[in-house]
Design a protein around this motif. Structure first.
Motif, PDB file in Angstrom:
ATOM      1  N   MET A   1       1.290  -1.167  -0.799  1.00 56.82           N
ATOM      2  CA  MET A   1      -0.052   0.324   0.210  1.00 56.82           C
ATOM      3  C   MET A   1       1.033   1.548  -0.619  1.00 56.82           C
ATOM      4  N   ILE A   2       0.980   2.304  -0.680  1.00 55.15           N
ATOM      5  CA  ILE A   2       1.083   3.810  -0.977  1.00 55.15           C
ATOM      6  C   ILE A   2       0.356   4.613  -0.889  1.00 55.15           C
ATOM      7  N   THR A   3       0.439   5.945   0.287  1.00 56.31           N
ATOM      8  CA  THR A   3      -0.345   6.734   0.688  1.00 56.31           C
ATOM      9  C   THR A   3       0.360   7.881  -0.214  1.00 56.31           C
ATOM     10  N   LEU A   4      -0.109   8.546  -1.054  1.00 48.87           N
ATOM     11  CA  LEU A   4       0.163  10.110  -1.106  1.00 48.87           C
ATOM     12  C   LEU A   4      -0.671  11.047  -0.261  1.00 48.87           C
ATOM     13  N   VAL A   5       0.194  11.966   0.221  1.00 48.19           N
ATOM     14  CA  VAL A   5      -0.379  12.658   1.257  1.00 48.19           C
ATOM     15  C   VAL A   5       0.124  14.458   0.152  1.00 48.19           C
ATOM     16  N   PHE A   6      -0.534  15.084   0.105  1.00 48.83           N
ATOM     17  CA  PHE A   6      -0.936  16.303  -0.206  1.00 48.83           C
ATOM     18  C   PHE A   6      -0.592  17.350   0.446  1.00 48.83           C
ATOM     19  N   PRO A   7      -0.202  18.945   0.952  1.00 45.95           N
ATOM     20  CA  PRO A   7       0.087  19.629   0.882  1.00 45.95           C
ATOM     21  C   PRO A   7      -1.110  20.275   2.051  1.00 45.95           C
ATOM     22  N   ASN A   8      -2.516  19.641   0.970  1.00 46.99           N
ATOM     23  CA  ASN A   8      -3.209  19.912   1.655  1.00 46.99           C
ATOM     24  C   ASN A   8      -4.581  19.695   2.310  1.00 46.99           C
ATOM     25  N   ARG A   9      -3.504  18.271   3.040  1.00 53.09           N
ATOM     26  CA  ARG A   9      -3.705  16.990   3.694  1.00 53.09           C
ATOM     27  C   ARG A   9      -4.530  16.008   3.204  1.00 53.09           C
ATOM     28  N   SER A  10      -5.307  16.223   1.781  1.00 53.24           N
ATOM     29  CA  SER A  10      -5.521  15.258   0.573  1.00 53.24           C
ATOM     30  C   SER A  10      -4.764  14.052   0.996  1.00 53.24           C
ATOM     31  N   GLN A  11      -5.717  12.827   0.928  1.00 52.85           N
ATOM     32  CA  GLN A  11      -4.993  11.573   0.490  1.00 52.85           C
ATOM     33  C   GLN A  11      -4.992  11.422  -1.096  1.00 52.85           C
ATOM     34  N   ILE A  12      -4.459  10.055  -1.615  1.00 56.28           N
ATOM     35  CA  ILE A  12      -5.072   9.187  -2.384  1.00 56.28           C
ATOM     36  C   ILE A  12      -3.688   7.592  -2.126  1.00 56.28           C
TER      37      ILE A  12
END
Length: 109
Positions: free
Chosen positions: A40-51
């Motif tokens: 599993m990979i979690t991508l976290v963006f500066p706005n705290r949203s995730q993929i």
């Protein structure tokens, strides 16, 4: 497809996602954090949203969860394609990451 074949193709996909994150972060100011735990990979963006991208080994699928929804991908021998006809994995990931980051991001195999 056998289980070992699935794992080989799936591992290549996960590695490509990680390498794309490294490239994106090196070339711009997107600051996409990628955290990998097993399959599993979690991508976290500066706005705290995730993929979240994770392997579904029993189904031989890769699942992608983004703000736009959840998607399932199967390997067709060349590319990972959505099981409901919504397109190719890296195109979808790029579209969703762009929307969540607020700037153009391109992921590739």
């Amino acid at each position: 497809m056998t289980d070992p074949e699935f794992m080989d193709h799936a591992e290549k996909l996960l590695q490509a996602v990680e390498l794309s994150c490294d490239r994106i972060n090196d070339e711009g100011d997107a600051d996409v954090d990628n955290q990998r735990t097993g399959g599993m990979i979690t991508l976290v963006f500066p706005n705290r949203s995730q993929i979240v991208i994770n392997l579904q080994k029993p189904l031989h699928e890769v699942w992608l969860a983004a703000k736009s929804g959840g998607y399932h991908y199967k390997f067709d021998g060349q590319r990972w394609m959505d099981t409901k006809g919504q397109g190719e994995f890296f195109e979808s990931l790029s579209r969703d990451a762009t929307a969540q980051a607020g700037q153009a991001l391109t992921f590739s195999s």
